[in-house]
Design a protein around this motif. Structure first.
Motif, PDB file in Angstrom:
ATOM      1  N   PRO A 355       0.816  -1.220   0.000  1.00  0.00           N
ATOM      2  CA  PRO A 355       0.000   0.000   0.000  1.00  0.00           C
ATOM      3  C   PRO A 355       0.846   1.265   0.000  1.00  0.00           C
ATOM      4  N   GLY A 356       0.209   2.366  -0.388  1.00  0.00           N
ATOM      5  CA  GLY A 356       0.878   3.658  -0.423  1.00  0.00           C
ATOM      6  C   GLY A 356       1.001   4.270   0.961  1.00  0.00           C
ATOM      7  N   PRO A 357       1.535   5.494   1.053  1.00  0.00           N
ATOM      8  CA  PRO A 357       1.722   6.143   2.356  1.00  0.00           C
ATOM      9  C   PRO A 357       0.388   6.502   2.999  1.00  0.00           C
ATOM     10  N   GLU A 358       0.405   6.682   4.293  1.00  0.00           N
ATOM     11  CA  GLU A 358      -0.794   7.125   5.005  1.00  0.00           C
ATOM     12  C   GLU A 358      -1.071   8.590   4.677  1.00  0.00           C
ATOM     13  N   ILE A 359      -2.326   8.890   4.372  1.00  0.00           N
ATOM     14  CA  ILE A 359      -2.748  10.240   4.023  1.00  0.00           C
ATOM     15  C   ILE A 359      -3.828  10.679   5.011  1.00  0.00           C
ATOM     16  N   PRO A 360      -3.691  11.830   5.666  1.00  0.00           N
ATOM     17  CA  PRO A 360      -4.729  12.271   6.608  1.00  0.00           C
ATOM     18  C   PRO A 360      -6.026  12.603   5.903  1.00  0.00           C
ATOM     19  N   HIS A 361      -7.133  12.132   6.476  1.00  0.00           N
ATOM     20  CA  HIS A 361      -8.446  12.359   5.871  1.00  0.00           C
ATOM     21  C   HIS A 361      -9.493  12.385   6.977  1.00  0.00           C
ATOM     22  N   GLY A 362      -9.956  13.591   7.304  1.00  0.00           N
ATOM     23  CA  GLY A 362     -11.041  13.726   8.280  1.00  0.00           C
ATOM     24  C   GLY A 362     -10.739  13.143   9.648  1.00  0.00           C
ATOM     25  N   GLY A 363      -9.532  13.337  10.140  1.00  0.00           N
ATOM     26  CA  GLY A 363      -9.190  12.858  11.467  1.00  0.00           C
ATOM     27  C   GLY A 363      -8.657  11.439  11.508  1.00  0.00           C
ATOM     28  N   ILE A 364      -8.615  10.751  10.372  1.00  0.00           N
ATOM     29  CA  ILE A 364      -8.031   9.414  10.300  1.00  0.00           C
ATOM     30  C   ILE A 364      -6.972   9.414   9.210  1.00  0.00           C
ATOM     31  N   LYS A 365      -6.338   8.276   9.008  1.00  0.00           N
ATOM     32  CA  LYS A 365      -5.334   8.148   7.942  1.00  0.00           C
ATOM     33  C   LYS A 365      -5.758   7.023   7.016  1.00  0.00           C
ATOM     34  N   VAL A 366      -5.748   7.319   5.721  1.00  0.00           N
ATOM     35  CA  VAL A 366      -6.129   6.316   4.731  1.00  0.00           C
ATOM     36  C   VAL A 366      -4.928   5.997   3.844  1.00  0.00           C
ATOM     37  N   ARG A 367      -5.046   4.861   3.151  1.00  0.00           N
ATOM     38  CA  ARG A 367      -3.996   4.459   2.212  1.00  0.00           C
ATOM     39  C   ARG A 367      -4.631   3.985   0.923  1.00  0.00           C
ATOM     40  N   LEU A 368      -3.857   4.077  -0.129  1.00  0.00           N
ATOM     41  CA  LEU A 368      -4.270   3.556  -1.433  1.00  0.00           C
ATOM     42  C   LEU A 368      -3.702   2.152  -1.612  1.00  0.00           C
ATOM     43  N   TRP A 369      -4.601   1.228  -1.900  1.00  0.00           N
ATOM     44  CA  TRP A 369      -4.237  -0.149  -2.235  1.00  0.00           C
ATOM     45  C   TRP A 369      -4.512  -0.314  -3.732  1.00  0.00           C
ATOM     46  N   LYS A 370      -3.550  -0.807  -4.502  1.00  0.00           N
ATOM     47  CA  LYS A 370      -3.748  -0.897  -5.949  1.00  0.00           C
ATOM     48  C   LYS A 370      -3.222  -2.217  -6.504  1.00  0.00           C
ATOM     49  N   THR A 371      -3.807  -2.598  -7.617  1.00  0.00           N
ATOM     50  CA  THR A 371      -3.405  -3.826  -8.299  1.00  0.00           C
ATOM     51  C   THR A 371      -2.908  -3.496  -9.696  1.00  0.00           C
ATOM     52  N   GLY A 372      -2.263  -4.478 -10.320  1.00  0.00           N
ATOM     53  CA  GLY A 372      -2.037  -4.417 -11.751  1.00  0.00           C
ATOM     54  C   GLY A 372      -3.300  -4.897 -12.451  1.00  0.00           C
ATOM     55  N   ALA A 373      -3.192  -5.165 -13.747  1.00  0.00           N
ATOM     56  CA  ALA A 373      -4.344  -5.658 -14.499  1.00  0.00           C
ATOM     57  C   ALA A 373      -4.776  -7.007 -13.948  1.00  0.00           C
ATOM     58  N   LEU A 374      -6.071  -7.142 -13.649  1.00  0.00           N
ATOM     59  CA  LEU A 374      -6.589  -8.394 -13.103  1.00  0.00           C
ATOM     60  C   LEU A 374      -6.566  -9.482 -14.169  1.00  0.00           C
TER      61      LEU A 374
END
Length: 375
Positions: A355-374
Protein backbone atom coordinates in the motif's frame (compact mmCIF):
# COMPACT_ATOMS: atom_id res chain seq x y z
CA UNK A 1 2.79 44.55 -7.30
CA UNK A 2 6.19 43.65 -8.71
CA UNK A 3 6.50 42.92 -12.43
CA UNK A 4 4.89 39.71 -13.70
CA UNK A 5 8.27 38.09 -14.27
CA UNK A 6 9.53 38.66 -10.71
CA UNK A 7 11.00 35.32 -9.53
CA UNK A 8 9.03 34.47 -6.40
CA UNK A 9 9.28 31.32 -4.33
CA UNK A 10 5.94 29.58 -4.72
CA UNK A 11 4.83 26.93 -2.23
CA UNK A 12 2.29 24.36 -3.41
CA UNK A 13 0.74 22.96 -0.24
CA UNK A 14 -0.33 19.31 -0.21
CA UNK A 15 -1.54 16.73 2.28
CA UNK A 16 1.41 14.90 3.88
CA UNK A 17 2.22 11.87 1.76
CA UNK A 18 1.20 13.48 -1.51
CA UNK A 19 4.39 15.54 -1.98
CA UNK A 20 6.01 13.22 -4.60
CA UNK A 21 2.79 13.01 -6.62
CA UNK A 22 2.29 16.78 -6.57
CA UNK A 23 5.93 17.30 -7.58
CA UNK A 24 5.38 14.95 -10.52
CA UNK A 25 2.25 16.85 -11.56
CA UNK A 26 4.00 20.22 -11.30
CA UNK A 27 6.97 19.01 -13.37
CA UNK A 28 4.68 17.66 -16.08
CA UNK A 29 2.86 21.02 -16.11
CA UNK A 30 6.15 22.84 -16.78
CA UNK A 31 6.76 24.57 -13.44
CA UNK A 32 10.43 25.22 -12.73
CA UNK A 33 12.70 24.75 -9.74
CA UNK A 34 10.60 21.94 -8.24
CA UNK A 35 11.71 20.80 -4.78
CA UNK A 36 9.78 18.59 -2.38
CA UNK A 37 9.49 19.62 1.25
CA UNK A 38 7.31 18.47 4.15
CA UNK A 39 3.71 19.43 3.42
CA UNK A 40 4.18 20.48 -0.18
CA UNK A 41 6.35 21.41 -3.13
CA UNK A 42 8.38 24.57 -3.82
CA UNK A 43 8.83 26.08 -7.28
CA UNK A 44 9.73 29.51 -8.66
CA UNK A 45 8.04 31.95 -10.99
CA UNK A 46 6.22 35.21 -11.49
CA UNK A 47 2.58 36.06 -10.92
CA UNK A 48 1.47 34.27 -14.08
CA UNK A 49 2.88 31.06 -12.62
CA UNK A 50 1.04 31.72 -9.35
CA UNK A 51 -2.21 32.07 -11.30
CA UNK A 52 -1.48 28.99 -13.39
CA UNK A 53 -0.77 26.87 -10.33
CA UNK A 54 -4.14 27.77 -8.84
CA UNK A 55 -5.94 27.23 -12.12
CA UNK A 56 -4.41 23.98 -13.34
CA UNK A 57 -2.84 21.87 -10.56
CA UNK A 58 -5.19 19.19 -9.27
CA UNK A 59 -3.19 18.02 -6.26
CA UNK A 60 -2.31 21.31 -4.54
CA UNK A 61 -4.49 22.29 -1.59
CA UNK A 62 -3.23 25.91 -1.55
CA UNK A 63 -0.73 28.10 -3.38
CA UNK A 64 1.38 30.43 -1.25
CA UNK A 65 3.85 32.99 -2.55
CA UNK A 66 6.77 34.30 -0.51
CA UNK A 67 6.89 38.08 -0.93
CA UNK A 68 9.92 38.97 1.21
CA UNK A 69 11.16 39.47 4.73
CA UNK A 70 13.88 40.77 7.03
CA UNK A 71 15.68 40.01 10.29
CA UNK A 72 14.20 41.20 13.56
CA UNK A 73 15.54 40.49 17.05
CA UNK A 74 12.85 42.22 19.11
CA UNK A 75 9.33 43.61 18.72
CA UNK A 76 10.42 47.22 18.28
CA UNK A 77 12.62 46.19 15.37
CA UNK A 78 9.80 44.12 13.90
CA UNK A 79 7.49 47.12 14.20
CA UNK A 80 9.92 49.47 12.48
CA UNK A 81 10.86 47.13 9.63
CA UNK A 82 7.29 45.97 9.01
CA UNK A 83 6.30 49.61 8.44
CA UNK A 84 8.99 49.89 5.76
CA UNK A 85 7.95 46.69 3.98
CA UNK A 86 6.41 47.40 0.52
CA UNK A 87 2.89 46.27 1.40
CA UNK A 88 1.44 48.62 -1.23
CA UNK A 89 2.97 46.39 -3.94
CA UNK A 90 0.61 43.59 -2.91
CA UNK A 91 -2.34 44.82 -0.83
CA UNK A 92 -5.29 47.07 -1.56
CA UNK A 93 -6.65 49.50 1.04
CA UNK A 94 -10.26 48.36 0.55
CA UNK A 95 -9.75 44.65 1.34
CA UNK A 96 -9.27 43.48 4.95
CA UNK A 97 -6.32 41.31 5.93
CA UNK A 98 -5.77 38.44 8.32
CA UNK A 99 -2.23 38.01 9.64
CA UNK A 100 -1.14 34.65 11.04
CA UNK A 101 2.25 34.70 12.78
CA UNK A 102 4.31 31.77 14.04
CA UNK A 103 7.51 32.01 16.08
CA UNK A 104 10.22 29.38 16.37
CA UNK A 105 13.72 29.54 17.82
CA UNK A 106 13.60 33.35 17.85
CA UNK A 107 14.05 36.15 20.31
CA UNK A 108 10.57 37.24 19.28
CA UNK A 109 8.55 34.43 20.82
CA UNK A 110 5.07 35.91 21.31
CA UNK A 111 3.08 35.26 18.10
CA UNK A 112 0.15 37.37 19.25
CA UNK A 113 2.30 40.44 19.86
CA UNK A 114 4.04 39.94 16.51
CA UNK A 115 0.68 39.72 14.76
CA UNK A 116 -0.46 43.00 16.32
CA UNK A 117 2.68 44.83 15.14
CA UNK A 118 2.32 43.54 11.57
CA UNK A 119 -1.40 44.33 11.38
CA UNK A 120 -0.74 47.87 12.58
CA UNK A 121 2.11 48.30 10.08
CA UNK A 122 -0.13 47.21 7.21
CA UNK A 123 -2.92 49.55 8.26
CA UNK A 124 -0.57 52.52 8.55
CA UNK A 125 1.14 51.67 5.24
CA UNK A 126 -1.81 50.97 2.94
CA UNK A 127 -4.95 51.49 5.02
CA UNK A 128 -6.07 47.86 4.94
CA UNK A 129 -7.83 46.99 8.19
CA UNK A 130 -7.75 43.73 10.10
CA UNK A 131 -10.57 41.36 9.16
CA UNK A 132 -13.27 40.55 11.68
CA UNK A 133 -14.03 36.95 12.64
CA UNK A 134 -15.59 35.03 9.76
CA UNK A 135 -14.97 37.83 7.24
CA UNK A 136 -13.31 37.05 3.91
CA UNK A 137 -9.81 38.47 3.93
CA UNK A 138 -6.41 38.47 2.30
CA UNK A 139 -4.39 36.00 4.35
CA UNK A 140 -0.79 36.85 5.25
CA UNK A 141 1.52 34.33 6.90
CA UNK A 142 4.43 35.70 8.93
CA UNK A 143 6.98 33.05 9.90
CA UNK A 144 9.58 34.13 12.43
CA UNK A 145 12.28 31.49 12.62
CA UNK A 146 15.85 31.94 13.82
CA UNK A 147 15.10 35.69 14.02
CA UNK A 148 14.26 35.83 10.29
CA UNK A 149 10.81 37.20 9.46
CA UNK A 150 9.34 35.87 6.21
CA UNK A 151 6.03 37.01 4.71
CA UNK A 152 3.88 34.87 2.42
CA UNK A 153 0.50 35.48 0.82
CA UNK A 154 -2.20 32.86 0.47
CA UNK A 155 -3.08 33.32 -3.20
CA UNK A 156 -5.87 30.74 -3.23
CA UNK A 157 -8.40 31.86 -0.63
CA UNK A 158 -10.81 28.95 -0.31
CA UNK A 159 -8.97 25.59 -0.28
CA UNK A 160 -8.36 24.36 -3.81
CA UNK A 161 -10.37 21.16 -3.38
CA UNK A 162 -13.43 23.42 -3.51
CA UNK A 163 -13.67 23.45 -7.27
CA UNK A 164 -17.13 25.04 -7.23
CA UNK A 165 -19.02 22.08 -8.68
CA UNK A 166 -19.68 19.59 -5.89
CA UNK A 167 -22.52 21.21 -3.98
CA UNK A 168 -24.18 17.96 -2.94
CA UNK A 169 -22.06 15.63 -0.79
CA UNK A 170 -22.64 12.44 1.16
CA UNK A 171 -21.15 11.38 4.49
CA UNK A 172 -17.32 11.58 4.73
CA UNK A 173 -16.79 12.84 1.16
CA UNK A 174 -13.40 12.47 -0.49
CA UNK A 175 -11.77 15.78 -1.43
CA UNK A 176 -11.23 16.40 -5.12
CA UNK A 177 -7.51 17.01 -4.56
CA UNK A 178 -7.22 13.61 -2.87
CA UNK A 179 -9.13 11.91 -5.66
CA UNK A 180 -6.82 13.49 -8.23
CA UNK A 181 -3.68 12.31 -6.47
CA UNK A 182 -5.00 8.78 -5.95
CA UNK A 183 -5.90 8.62 -9.64
CA UNK A 184 -2.39 9.79 -10.54
CA UNK A 185 -0.88 7.21 -8.18
CA UNK A 186 -2.79 4.53 -10.11
CA UNK A 187 -1.28 5.77 -13.37
CA UNK A 188 -4.45 7.39 -14.66
CA UNK A 189 -3.72 10.12 -17.24
CA UNK A 190 -7.12 10.53 -18.90
CA UNK A 191 -6.98 7.95 -21.71
CA UNK A 192 -8.92 5.07 -20.13
CA UNK A 193 -12.36 4.56 -18.60
CA UNK A 194 -12.81 4.86 -14.84
CA UNK A 195 -15.51 3.13 -12.81
CA UNK A 196 -16.46 3.66 -9.16
CA UNK A 197 -18.92 1.02 -7.83
CA UNK A 198 -19.53 2.95 -4.58
CA UNK A 199 -19.47 6.45 -6.04
CA UNK A 200 -21.07 8.47 -3.22
CA UNK A 201 -21.16 12.04 -4.53
CA UNK A 202 -19.20 11.07 -7.65
CA UNK A 203 -15.78 12.53 -6.84
CA UNK A 204 -13.59 9.89 -8.52
CA UNK A 205 -15.79 9.68 -11.62
CA UNK A 206 -16.08 13.44 -12.08
CA UNK A 207 -12.39 14.12 -11.43
CA UNK A 208 -11.39 11.44 -13.95
CA UNK A 209 -13.81 12.82 -16.55
CA UNK A 210 -12.48 16.36 -16.07
CA UNK A 211 -8.91 15.15 -16.57
CA UNK A 212 -9.87 13.32 -19.76
CA UNK A 213 -11.80 16.34 -21.04
CA UNK A 214 -8.93 18.75 -20.35
CA UNK A 215 -11.06 20.85 -17.99
CA UNK A 216 -8.96 22.97 -15.61
CA UNK A 217 -9.85 22.39 -11.94
CA UNK A 218 -9.97 26.10 -11.07
CA UNK A 219 -12.08 27.19 -14.03
CA UNK A 220 -15.29 27.90 -12.09
CA UNK A 221 -14.10 29.62 -8.92
CA UNK A 222 -12.53 32.82 -7.64
CA UNK A 223 -9.10 33.16 -6.02
CA UNK A 224 -7.59 35.46 -3.43
CA UNK A 225 -5.00 36.81 -5.89
CA UNK A 226 -7.80 38.51 -7.82
CA UNK A 227 -7.91 40.97 -4.92
CA UNK A 228 -4.19 41.77 -4.90
CA UNK A 229 -2.88 45.19 -5.90
CA UNK A 230 -2.03 45.34 -9.61
CA UNK A 231 -3.99 42.21 -10.56
CA UNK A 232 -4.40 42.10 -14.35
CA UNK A 233 -7.93 40.85 -15.00
CA UNK A 234 -7.43 40.86 -18.76
CA UNK A 235 -4.34 38.65 -18.62
CA UNK A 236 -6.13 36.32 -16.22
CA UNK A 237 -9.11 36.00 -18.58
CA UNK A 238 -6.73 35.22 -21.44
CA UNK A 239 -5.04 32.50 -19.40
CA UNK A 240 -8.36 30.87 -18.51
CA UNK A 241 -9.47 30.90 -22.13
CA UNK A 242 -6.20 29.50 -23.49
CA UNK A 243 -7.05 25.81 -23.13
CA UNK A 244 -10.32 24.57 -24.53
CA UNK A 245 -11.97 21.30 -23.46
CA UNK A 246 -11.94 18.18 -25.61
CA UNK A 247 -14.31 15.26 -25.91
CA UNK A 248 -12.98 12.14 -24.15
CA UNK A 249 -12.66 8.96 -26.17
CA UNK A 250 -14.01 6.86 -23.27
CA UNK A 251 -16.84 7.05 -20.73
CA UNK A 252 -16.86 7.21 -16.95
CA UNK A 253 -19.10 5.12 -14.75
CA UNK A 254 -20.40 5.39 -11.21
CA UNK A 255 -22.88 3.34 -9.26
CA UNK A 256 -24.16 3.19 -5.71
CA UNK A 257 -26.88 1.29 -3.89
CA UNK A 258 -28.12 4.61 -2.45
CA UNK A 259 -30.46 6.40 -4.87
CA UNK A 260 -29.74 9.71 -3.14
CA UNK A 261 -26.01 9.30 -3.80
CA UNK A 262 -26.68 8.62 -7.47
CA UNK A 263 -28.79 11.79 -7.72
CA UNK A 264 -25.99 13.78 -6.05
CA UNK A 265 -23.44 12.38 -8.47
CA UNK A 266 -25.56 13.26 -11.49
CA UNK A 267 -26.14 16.80 -10.22
CA UNK A 268 -22.44 17.32 -9.45
CA UNK A 269 -21.41 15.98 -12.87
CA UNK A 270 -23.87 18.36 -14.52
CA UNK A 271 -22.41 21.35 -12.67
CA UNK A 272 -18.89 20.25 -13.60
CA UNK A 273 -19.81 20.05 -17.28
CA UNK A 274 -19.02 16.33 -17.65
CA UNK A 275 -22.48 14.77 -17.40
CA UNK A 276 -22.51 13.74 -21.07
CA UNK A 277 -19.37 11.63 -20.54
CA UNK A 278 -20.61 9.97 -17.32
CA UNK A 279 -23.11 7.24 -16.53
CA UNK A 280 -24.50 6.78 -13.02
CA UNK A 281 -26.71 3.89 -11.94
CA UNK A 282 -28.38 2.74 -8.72
CA UNK A 283 -27.61 -0.87 -7.79
CA UNK A 284 -25.57 -2.91 -5.28
CA UNK A 285 -22.06 -4.15 -5.98
CA UNK A 286 -23.43 -7.63 -6.70
CA UNK A 287 -25.20 -6.25 -9.81
CA UNK A 288 -22.11 -4.53 -11.16
CA UNK A 289 -21.57 -5.16 -14.88
CA UNK A 290 -18.39 -4.57 -16.82
CA UNK A 291 -18.93 -1.65 -19.24
CA UNK A 292 -18.52 -2.11 -22.97
CA UNK A 293 -15.21 -0.93 -24.37
CA UNK A 294 -11.57 -1.20 -23.32
CA UNK A 295 -10.43 -2.09 -19.80
CA UNK A 296 -9.60 0.74 -17.47
CA UNK A 297 -9.39 1.60 -13.79
CA UNK A 298 -11.78 0.78 -10.95
CA UNK A 299 -11.39 3.46 -8.25
CA UNK A 300 -13.33 2.98 -5.05
CA UNK A 301 -13.48 4.48 -1.57
CA UNK A 302 -15.67 1.96 0.27
CA UNK A 303 -17.10 2.56 3.73
CA UNK A 304 -14.84 1.72 6.65
CA UNK A 305 -15.69 1.67 10.33
CA UNK A 306 -13.95 4.86 11.44
CA UNK A 307 -15.34 6.74 8.44
CA UNK A 308 -19.01 5.85 8.91
CA UNK A 309 -19.05 5.21 12.65
CA UNK A 310 -20.31 1.68 12.08
CA UNK A 311 -19.36 -1.83 13.09
CA UNK A 312 -16.21 -2.90 11.27
CA UNK A 313 -17.18 -6.56 11.36
CA UNK A 314 -20.24 -5.90 9.22
CA UNK A 315 -18.02 -4.62 6.39
CA UNK A 316 -15.97 -7.74 5.74
CA UNK A 317 -18.76 -9.28 3.67
CA UNK A 318 -19.07 -6.10 1.59
CA UNK A 319 -15.34 -6.02 0.80
CA UNK A 320 -15.31 -9.74 0.01
CA UNK A 321 -18.26 -9.31 -2.36
CA UNK A 322 -16.55 -6.38 -4.08
CA UNK A 323 -13.38 -8.40 -4.58
CA UNK A 324 -15.29 -11.40 -5.97
CA UNK A 325 -17.21 -9.29 -8.49
CA UNK A 326 -14.08 -7.52 -9.71
CA UNK A 327 -12.10 -10.76 -10.07
CA UNK A 328 -14.95 -12.49 -11.93
CA UNK A 329 -16.07 -9.69 -14.27
CA UNK A 330 -13.22 -7.18 -14.69
CA UNK A 331 -10.33 -9.06 -16.23
CA UNK A 332 -7.78 -6.60 -17.64
CA UNK A 333 -8.92 -3.77 -15.35
CA UNK A 334 -6.72 -2.31 -12.59
CA UNK A 335 -8.09 -1.52 -9.13
CA UNK A 336 -7.38 1.34 -6.74
CA UNK A 337 -9.02 1.09 -3.31
CA UNK A 338 -8.82 3.75 -0.58
CA UNK A 339 -9.37 2.65 3.01
CA UNK A 340 -8.07 3.16 6.54
CA UNK A 341 -8.30 -0.55 7.32
CA UNK A 342 -5.73 -3.02 5.99
CA UNK A 343 -7.83 -5.96 7.16
CA UNK A 344 -10.79 -4.84 5.06
CA UNK A 345 -8.58 -4.28 2.02
CA UNK A 346 -7.21 -7.81 2.33
CA UNK A 347 -10.75 -9.19 2.70
CA UNK A 348 -11.30 -8.38 -0.99
CA UNK A 349 -8.84 -11.11 -1.95
CA UNK A 350 -7.50 -8.82 -4.66
CA UNK A 351 -3.78 -9.04 -5.61
CA UNK A 352 -2.72 -5.69 -4.12
CA UNK A 353 0.88 -4.53 -4.18
CA UNK A 354 2.31 -2.86 -1.06
CA UNK A 355 0.00 0.00 0.00
CA UNK A 356 0.88 3.66 -0.42
CA UNK A 357 1.72 6.14 2.36
CA UNK A 358 -0.79 7.12 5.00
CA UNK A 359 -2.75 10.24 4.02
CA UNK A 360 -4.73 12.27 6.61
CA UNK A 361 -8.45 12.36 5.87
CA UNK A 362 -11.04 13.73 8.28
CA UNK A 363 -9.19 12.86 11.47
CA UNK A 364 -8.03 9.41 10.30
CA UNK A 365 -5.33 8.15 7.94
CA UNK A 366 -6.13 6.32 4.73
CA UNK A 367 -4.00 4.46 2.21
CA UNK A 368 -4.27 3.56 -1.43
CA UNK A 369 -4.24 -0.15 -2.24
CA UNK A 370 -3.75 -0.90 -5.95
CA UNK A 371 -3.41 -3.83 -8.30
CA UNK A 372 -2.04 -4.42 -11.75
CA UNK A 373 -4.34 -5.66 -14.50
CA UNK A 374 -6.59 -8.39 -13.10
CA UNK A 375 -6.27 -11.84 -14.67
Amino acid sequence: MEPANAPYEIFLAALPGFEPLLASEAREAGFSGIEESPGGVTCRGGWSEVWRANLTLRGASRVLVRIGGFRAFHLAQLDKRARRFPWANFLRPDLPVKVEATCRRSKIYHAGAATQRIVRAIFESVGAREAEDGEAAIRIMARIEDDLVTFSLDTSGEPLHRRGHKVAVNKAPLRETMAAMFLRDCGYMGAEPVLDPMCGSGTFVIEAAEIAAGLMPGRSRAFAFEGFEGFDAGAWATMKAATGPKRPAVRFHGSDRDAGAVRMSKDNAERAGVAEFCTFACHPVSDLVRPDGPPGLVMVNPPYGARIGGNRNLLFGLYAALGSVLKERFAGWRVGLVTSDAGLAKATGLPFVAPGPEIPHGGIKVRLWKTGALG
